[in-house]
Design an enzyme around this catalytic site. Structure first.
Site, short mmCIF file in Angstrom:
data_model
loop_
_atom_site.label_atom_id
_atom_site.label_comp_id
_atom_site.label_asym_id
_atom_site.label_seq_id
_atom_site.Cartn_x
_atom_site.Cartn_y
_atom_site.Cartn_z
N HIS A 28 7.32 -8.79 -7.50
CA HIS A 28 7.77 -7.40 -7.28
C HIS A 28 7.63 -6.65 -8.59
O HIS A 28 8.53 -6.61 -9.41
CB HIS A 28 9.23 -7.42 -6.79
CG HIS A 28 9.78 -6.06 -6.44
ND1 HIS A 28 10.88 -5.90 -5.63
CD2 HIS A 28 9.38 -4.81 -6.77
CE1 HIS A 28 11.15 -4.62 -5.49
NE2 HIS A 28 10.26 -3.92 -6.19
N HIS A 30 5.66 -2.91 -9.74
CA HIS A 30 4.83 -1.74 -9.45
C HIS A 30 3.99 -1.52 -10.69
O HIS A 30 4.54 -1.24 -11.77
CB HIS A 30 5.69 -0.51 -9.17
CG HIS A 30 6.64 -0.73 -8.04
ND1 HIS A 30 6.39 -0.29 -6.76
CD2 HIS A 30 7.85 -1.35 -7.99
CE1 HIS A 30 7.40 -0.63 -5.97
NE2 HIS A 30 8.29 -1.28 -6.68
N HIS A 208 10.05 -2.64 0.82
CA HIS A 208 11.34 -2.41 0.17
C HIS A 208 12.36 -2.10 1.27
O HIS A 208 12.10 -1.25 2.13
CB HIS A 208 11.27 -1.20 -0.77
CG HIS A 208 10.58 -1.46 -2.07
ND1 HIS A 208 9.32 -1.99 -2.16
CD2 HIS A 208 10.99 -1.25 -3.35
CE1 HIS A 208 8.99 -2.08 -3.44
NE2 HIS A 208 9.98 -1.64 -4.18
N GLU A 211 17.67 -1.73 -0.78
CA GLU A 211 17.91 -1.45 -2.21
C GLU A 211 19.02 -0.40 -2.25
O GLU A 211 20.12 -0.67 -2.71
CB GLU A 211 16.62 -0.94 -2.87
CG GLU A 211 16.79 -0.52 -4.34
CD GLU A 211 15.53 0.12 -4.94
OE1 GLU A 211 14.66 0.59 -4.18
OE2 GLU A 211 15.45 0.18 -6.19
N ASP A 289 10.22 -5.18 -11.33
CA ASP A 289 10.13 -3.90 -10.61
C ASP A 289 9.29 -2.88 -11.38
O ASP A 289 8.11 -2.71 -11.06
CB ASP A 289 11.53 -3.36 -10.30
CG ASP A 289 11.59 -2.46 -9.07
OD1 ASP A 289 10.57 -2.35 -8.37
OD2 ASP A 289 12.66 -1.89 -8.81
N1 HPA Z 1 12.07 1.31 -5.22
C1 HPA Z 1 11.32 2.05 -4.40
N2 HPA Z 1 10.16 2.54 -4.76
C2 HPA Z 1 9.69 2.27 -5.98
C3 HPA Z 1 10.42 1.51 -6.86
C4 HPA Z 1 11.67 0.99 -6.46
O1 HPA Z 1 12.40 0.29 -7.19
N3 HPA Z 1 9.67 1.44 -7.99
C5 HPA Z 1 8.55 2.11 -7.78
N4 HPA Z 1 8.54 2.63 -6.55
ZN ZN Z 2 10.19 -1.89 -6.28
#
Ligand code: HPA
Ligand code: ZN
Length: 351
Positions: A28, A30, A208, A211, A289
């Site tokens: 995970h 980005h 996702h 969260e 992340d």
């Molecule tokens: N959450 C959702 N979208 C995202 C994140 C995240 O932590 N990081 C980059 N895009």
């Molecule tokens: Zn993410």
């Protein structure tokens, strides 16, 4: 487990160093969230892009987030400096070098094509640039890399469908699709058709969920999108039946501790719910992340988490490292080889 591991004999300081040296997979990350401020300003200067921040320090000062959206606003501004294939290559190559130093041996990186195509950057520029860096990382760093194309959930499903079709000339360059960006108000079910299409194409599926969003979003990601992993998923604990199902089906959760604190999902690492997730028998993995924005790469996440939570044990560390391989999208044979390497590192501890 192929080798006996004397978990009880692993001291705390030793455990922290084991976390650093152990082979691990990162599932995970980005890639646009790995853009460090210095590289953002270098690319902005090279490409003549004007940023709403005077300098590196001013940009860093903007990294005081109150929730996911407050972060995303800065993250999309940062990504606006990416114009050429060489820019995408440079960004990913910087991450791969940094990840290799943390003993990441396999990574599955998310990229957000719509963030770029909406600015007039061609899909091929994005994918070819990332792929060039990935090939170099495999050749020069021995790092195994897979790409996962993410849809921005604040946009509509037709945009996601068009994005998937536009990426098909490079179908062999990515292994799966994901769903990211603003979670609240954009439930997984909004993307049922595009995930069904991706599934037909043989792509692996992640999203996702949980969260900031409620456990119902995790359920719909599983039932309607048919995802194989849940990114974050930490709010599952509010729904005991869902927790039981995630444990029974061994659905990996790609948890990102420093991200969760930076985005105010938890007050601090000492209050993170990872111990409860593990106690519930869930397949938890540790990830960074958006490491350039959240104060650390994967080893920082591991070490700071274990420093903040004395109840986490060497057995927990081993389980989460092993889960990172088990939850990855590679052949079982490769998973087995990496798990053997992990066992060797842990078994080297003398009783
Ligand atoms: N959450 C959702 N979208 C995202 C994140 C995240 O932590 N990081 C980059 N895009
Ligand atoms: Zn993410």
């Amino acid at each position: 487990m192929t080798l006996p591991i004397a978990f009880a004999h692993i001291s705390r300081p030793h455990l922290l160093s084991l976390l650093r040296v152990a082979p691990k997979a990162e599932l995970h990350i980005h890639i646009e969230g790995s853009l460090e401020p210095e590289l953002i300003f270098e690319l902005a200067a090279r490409n003549g892009v004007k940023l709403p921040y005077a300098d590196v320090e001013a940009l860093r000062r903007a990294y005081a987030f109150t929730n996911l959206q407050s972060f995303l606003d800065v993250y999309y501004a940062g990504a606006s400096v990416l114009i050429t294939e060489a820019d995408f290559d440079a960004m990913a190559w910087a991450y791969f070098q940094r990840a290799a130093r943390d003993n990441v041996v396999h990574c599955e990186i998310f990229f957000d094509p719509q963030t770029h195509t909406a600015r007039g950057i061609a899909m091929g520029v994005v994918i070819r640039g990332l792929d060039a860096a990935a090939r170099r990382a495999e050749a020069e760093l021995g790092l195994s890399v897979r790409l996962i194309l993410c849809f921005l959930r604040h946009l509509d499903e037709d945009d996601a469908l068009a994005t998937l079709e536009a990426a098909l000339p490079w179908r062999d360059k990515f292994v799966g699709v994901g769903l990211d960006s603003s979670e609240m108000g954009h439930p997984p079910e909004k993307f049922t058709r595009v995930f069904a299409r991706a599934r037909e194409l043989g792509l692996r599926l992640v999203a996702h969920a949980g969260e900031e969003g409620p456990p119902a979003y995790i359920r719909s990601a599983l039932d309607l999108l048919r995802v194989e992993r849940v990114d974050h998923g930490v709010r599952c604990l509010e729904d005991p039946e869902l927790v039981a199902r995630l444990a029974r089906e061994r659905v990996p959760l790609t948890v990102c501790p420093l991200s969760n604190v930076k985005l105010c999902v938890f007050d601090d690492l000492g209050h993170h719910n990872i111990p409860a997730l593990l106690a519930a028998g869930l397949c938890v993995t540790i990830n960074s992340d958006d490491p350039a924005y959240f104060g650390g790469y994967v080893n920082d996440n591991f070490v700071q988490l274990f420093e903040s939570l004395p109840s986490l044990t060497a057995r927990d560390a081993y389980a989460m490292l092993r889960n990172s391989f088990e939850g990855s999208f590679v052949e079982d044979e490769d998973k087995g080889l990496w798990i053997e390497e992990l066992d060797t590192v842990f078994a080297a501890i003398e009783p």
